[in-house]
Design a protein around this motif. Structure first.
Motif, PDB file in Angstrom:
ATOM      1  N   PRO A 234      43.800  -4.649  12.773  1.00 18.98           N
ATOM      2  CA  PRO A 234      42.861  -4.149  11.762  1.00 18.98           C
ATOM      3  C   PRO A 234      41.899  -5.266  11.375  1.00 18.98           C
ATOM      4  CG  PRO A 234      45.120  -4.257  10.881  1.00 18.98           C
ATOM      5  CD  PRO A 234      45.192  -4.689  12.305  1.00 18.98           C
ATOM      6  N   VAL A 235      40.708  -4.883  10.885  1.00 14.54           N
ATOM      7  CA  VAL A 235      39.649  -5.886  10.708  1.00 14.54           C
ATOM      8  C   VAL A 235      39.217  -6.000   9.248  1.00 14.54           C
ATOM      9  CG1 VAL A 235      37.268  -6.475  11.346  1.00 14.54           C
ATOM     10  CG2 VAL A 235      38.808  -5.481  13.055  1.00 14.54           C
ATOM     11  N   ILE A 236      39.311  -7.221   8.718  1.00 13.78           N
ATOM     12  CA  ILE A 236      38.699  -7.520   7.416  1.00 13.78           C
ATOM     13  C   ILE A 236      37.332  -8.122   7.730  1.00 13.78           C
ATOM     14  CG2 ILE A 236      38.825  -8.983   5.362  1.00 13.78           C
ATOM     15  CD1 ILE A 236      41.789  -8.663   5.305  1.00 13.78           C
ATOM     16  N   LEU A 237      36.285  -7.386   7.369  1.00 13.18           N
ATOM     17  CA  LEU A 237      34.924  -7.835   7.690  1.00 13.18           C
ATOM     18  C   LEU A 237      34.375  -8.588   6.484  1.00 13.18           C
ATOM     19  CD1 LEU A 237      32.803  -7.487  10.023  1.00 13.18           C
ATOM     20  CD2 LEU A 237      31.814  -5.662   8.636  1.00 13.18           C
ATOM     21  N   ALA A 238      34.431  -9.936   6.564  1.00 14.11           N
ATOM     22  CA  ALA A 238      34.030 -10.771   5.417  1.00 14.11           C
ATOM     23  C   ALA A 238      32.879 -11.672   5.840  1.00 14.11           C
ATOM     24  CB  ALA A 238      35.226 -11.592   4.938  1.00 14.11           C
ATOM     25  N   THR A 239      31.787 -11.046   6.290  1.00 16.46           N
ATOM     26  CA  THR A 239      30.700 -11.786   6.930  1.00 16.46           C
ATOM     27  C   THR A 239      29.590 -12.202   5.962  1.00 16.46           C
ATOM     28  OG1 THR A 239      29.996  -9.608   7.686  1.00 16.46           O
ATOM     29  CG2 THR A 239      31.016 -11.033   9.306  1.00 16.46           C
ATOM     30  N   GLY A 240      29.751 -11.918   4.671  1.00 17.31           N
ATOM     31  CA  GLY A 240      28.747 -12.361   3.700  1.00 17.31           C
ATOM     32  C   GLY A 240      27.471 -11.534   3.786  1.00 17.31           C
ATOM     33  N   HIS A 241      26.518 -11.815   2.882  1.00 12.65           N
ATOM     34  CA  HIS A 241      25.303 -10.981   2.859  1.00 12.65           C
ATOM     35  C   HIS A 241      24.142 -11.600   3.630  1.00 12.65           C
ATOM     36  CE1 HIS A 241      22.958 -13.263  -0.108  1.00 12.65           C
ATOM     37  NE2 HIS A 241      24.126 -13.566  -0.637  1.00 12.65           N
ATOM     38  N   ASN A 242      24.382 -12.800   4.208  1.00 10.56           N
ATOM     39  CA  ASN A 242      23.291 -13.402   4.987  1.00 10.56           C
ATOM     40  C   ASN A 242      23.286 -12.925   6.439  1.00 10.56           C
ATOM     41  OD1 ASN A 242      22.240 -15.328   2.929  1.00 10.56           O
ATOM     42  ND2 ASN A 242      24.367 -16.022   3.003  1.00 10.56           N
ATOM     43  N   ALA A 243      24.400 -12.377   6.882  1.00 10.86           N
ATOM     44  CA  ALA A 243      24.530 -11.982   8.300  1.00 10.86           C
ATOM     45  C   ALA A 243      23.781 -10.668   8.540  1.00 10.86           C
ATOM     46  CB  ALA A 243      26.005 -11.857   8.663  1.00 10.86           C
ATOM     47  N   ARG A 244      22.474 -10.780   8.677  1.00 10.14           N
ATOM     48  CA  ARG A 244      21.652  -9.573   8.841  1.00 10.14           C
ATOM     49  C   ARG A 244      21.967  -8.859  10.144  1.00 10.14           C
ATOM     50  NH1 ARG A 244      16.336 -12.421   6.188  1.00 10.14           N
ATOM     51  NH2 ARG A 244      16.945 -11.904   4.075  1.00 10.14           N
ATOM     52  N   ASP A 245      22.367  -9.653  11.178  1.00  3.05           N
ATOM     53  CA  ASP A 245      22.677  -9.012  12.453  1.00  3.05           C
ATOM     54  C   ASP A 245      23.889  -8.091  12.347  1.00  3.05           C
ATOM     55  OD1 ASP A 245      24.292 -11.236  12.031  1.00  3.05           O
ATOM     56  OD2 ASP A 245      23.930 -12.163  13.985  1.00  3.05           O
ATOM     57  N   VAL A 246      24.801  -8.394  11.414  1.00  3.37           N
ATOM     58  CA  VAL A 246      25.973  -7.522  11.228  1.00  3.37           C
ATOM     59  C   VAL A 246      25.509  -6.170  10.666  1.00  3.37           C
ATOM     60  CG1 VAL A 246      28.133  -7.220   9.940  1.00  3.37           C
ATOM     61  CG2 VAL A 246      27.592  -9.444  10.956  1.00  3.37           C
ATOM     62  N   TYR A 247      24.599  -6.217   9.674  1.00  7.18           N
ATOM     63  CA  TYR A 247      24.088  -4.953   9.113  1.00  7.18           C
ATOM     64  C   TYR A 247      23.301  -4.170  10.177  1.00  7.18           C
ATOM     65  CZ  TYR A 247      25.241  -7.008   4.546  1.00  7.18           C
ATOM     66  OH  TYR A 247      25.887  -7.577   3.476  1.00  7.18           O
ATOM     67  N   GLU A 248      22.528  -4.904  10.996  1.00  2.00           N
ATOM     68  CA  GLU A 248      21.761  -4.232  12.071  1.00  2.00           C
ATOM     69  C   GLU A 248      22.733  -3.521  13.016  1.00  2.00           C
ATOM     70  OE1 GLU A 248      18.525  -3.999  12.459  1.00  2.00           O
ATOM     71  OE2 GLU A 248      17.595  -5.686  11.411  1.00  2.00           O
TER      72      GLU A 248
END
Ligand code: FAD
Length: 511
Positions: A234-248
């Motif tokens: 299972p995945v805890i996605l804790a990539t912060g709000h600067n990771a724009r590529d994650v939102y993309e």
């Protein structure tokens, strides 16, 4: 006790005064523990309010409760993406729950990251994967390390503070009214947390960027990295709000997200002496025993909140973007806060509906607006991360500043008309708010202060939709959006709190 600032700075004198007030002889007092300490600067001279516990005989309670971490190297794995405060505290909690955290971090370890940050500050060289946003410790690793939160989860906050102390933080943070760690101490604490995770059988992989989720029948079962490896769990996605590529990526996969309100504005930098004079009501400043003064301002202007945020007394303004061709400023300070300047973000609340829908509509609209503004400010600074700026009174009075005051901002400031650079719904409200704040504290509105653009990254521009009860994504089982990047938390303590909750939810999910 209410004590003079001088008495409060000397533990022996505090103990003597406490013994007197408790009716004890000094020779019977075997120990003292400070429970609470705050400065009352409403009157002149300022006083310190302290609460202490005295010990007699040979009993003395523990300062804080330490957590024991067992070995989980052979247990069920949980993937934690990101080694910021959320990722690291999630990992610690998973270990407590008997689960094995595997942390995947796109940046480098906190020690090597320091060198990359130094070359950004001194030579204007920005590394895409190692900067003030990305790398071990996350966005908070080189900050002021303020540890406040507006939440009221006292027990969990105490747990987080205790974990920080267990990993090397000064125990002052347990009783100070406004605790902070300082930028020189945070990396050492992060390293010790890493040591605990590794010694317990957890894993931490640096330079490992997660690029996609592995999905099976509506369920997330792992991740794939840029290097082509896959990790299962299972995945805890804790990539912060600067990771724009994650939102993309999430948007391109049609994984439920939505645009979120945030606050955008500028960094305001004053001489620290001026802030000390205002707050301590003393022409001489703060003197020998008082800390660099802080301020908090807020107002409601034309239907939107305008407020100071992340104030760094005695601190520095820093370039804190992660993408070339963009400019973002933020603040940090050392534990002593003894720099010449005081800086704070001054921001205006922004709702997604404030933006033109044709240009900045949709789930990523607020993020695209942030980015467009950062690109504009970069160009206005002439490249090389110099920041457009204006003297404060000039900004309020719509006058151009021919020269600018000295500043702590390394890449330098360039005089600019900020009313032309910032959208009017932000600039106009800021100007009105500064005028108002200047009326509350008359020397605050001054041309000795610089308005530096722009503070665009105060919180997440996106919310990754999750279920209130399970902290799991609303559509995808096995995915736990966590920390600031989820859009449900903010700040170091807020993100760490969210991490404890998410790790508990994963534990429940795995039975
Ligand atoms: C200069 C500065 C000063 C600050 N000062 C304070 C302060 O004094 N007090 C306070 O409370 N807050 C402060 N903040 C805010 C605070 O740092 C954040 O709220 C906090 O770090 C959020 O924690 P997080 O773990 O959710 O996200 P982050 O800290 O952003 O961590 C996310 C991590 O995920 C990694 N990552 C991203 N994408 C991927 C990917 N695809 N694969 C693998 N890894 C990935 C990143 O490299 C990063 O390490 C400051 C921030 C900055 C930038």
């Amino acid at each position: 006790m209410r004590l003079s600032v001088q008495t409060a700075s000397d533990n022996k004198a505090v103990k003597q005064q406490a013994a007197k007030e408790a009716g004890l002889h000094m020779q019977d007092v075997t120990g003292m523990r400070i429970l609470r300490k705050s400065i009352d600067a409403r009157r002149n001279p300022p006083m310190v309010e302290m609460q202490v516990r005295l010990f007699t005989g040979d009993s003395e309670e523990e300062l804080y409760e330490t957590t024991k971490f067992g070995f989980v190297g052979d247990n069920k794995p949980v993937i934690v993406v990101g080694a910021g405060p959320a990722g690291l505290f999630a990992a610690l909690r998973l270990i407590e729950k008997g689960l094995k955290p595997i942390i995947l971090e796109r940046g480098v370890n906190v020690h090597d990251r320091k060198k990359d940050i130094a070359s950004l500050s001194s030579r204007n060289e920005l590394k895409g994967e190692s900067n003030f946003c990305f790398g071990e410790g996350g966005a908070g690793a080189y900050s002021d390390g303020k540890l406040y939160t507006r939440g009221n989860k006292r027990k969990e906050v105490s747990k987080i503070l205790a974990l920080l102390c267990q990993h090397g933080a000064s125990w002052d943070i347990l009783y100070e009214a406004h605790p902070h760690l300082g930028s020189e101490n945070l990396p050492k604490i992060v390293e010790q947390i890493r040591n605990t995770i590794l010694a317990s059988g957890g894993e931490l992989h640096f330079s490992t960027k997660v690029v996609s989720l592995i999905k099976e029948e509506g369920k997330v079962t792992g991740v794939r990295t840029e290097g082509g490896q896959s990790y299962e769990g299972p995945v805890i996605l804790a990539t912060g709000h600067n990771a724009r590529d994650v939102y993309e990526y999430l948007e391109s996969e049609k994984i439920a997200i939505e645009a979120k309100a945030l606050a955008i504005g500028v960094r305001l930098e004053h001489p620290q002496l001026l802030i000390d004079k205002i707050q301590y009501k003393n022409e001489e400043g703060r003197g020998e025993y008082l800390p660099a003064a802080e301020y908090v301002f807020s107002a409601h202007i034309d239907g939107r909140g305008v407020y100071s945020f992340n104030m760094c007394p005695g601190g520095f303004v820093i370039p804190s973007m992660h993408q070339g061709g963009t400019l973002v400023v933020n603040g940090m300070s050392s534990s002593t806060r003894n720099g010449k300047f005081a800086n704070s973000a001054m921001v205006v609340e922004l709702q997604p509906q404030d933006l033109p829908a044709d240009q900045f509509g949709g789930n990523l609209g607020v993020m695209r607006f942030q980015q467009a503004l950062e690109e504009r400010l970069f160009k206005a600074g002439g490249g090389n991360f110099a920041a457009p700026a204006q003297r404060m009174a000039d900004f309020v009075n719509h006058r151009l500043s021919k020269t600018l005051p000295d500043s702590s901002y390394g890449p330098g400031l360039v005089p600019a008309d900020l009313h032309r650079l910032l959208p009017s719904f932000i600039a106009d409200r800021l100007a009105k708010a500064f005028d108002l704040f200047g009326k509350k504290a008359h020397i605050f509105l001054t041309n000795q202060a610089s308005v530096i653009a722009g503070a665009t990254r105060t919180s997440s521009p996106v919310r990754i939709l999750r279920d209130k009860e399970t902290n799991m994504h609303v559509e995808l089982e096995g995915l736990f959006p966590c920390g600031e990047g989820s859009g449900y938390a903010g700040g170091i303590i807020g993100s760490a709190l969210d991490a404890l909750a998410c790790a508990d939810s994963v534990s429940t999910y795995l039975g």
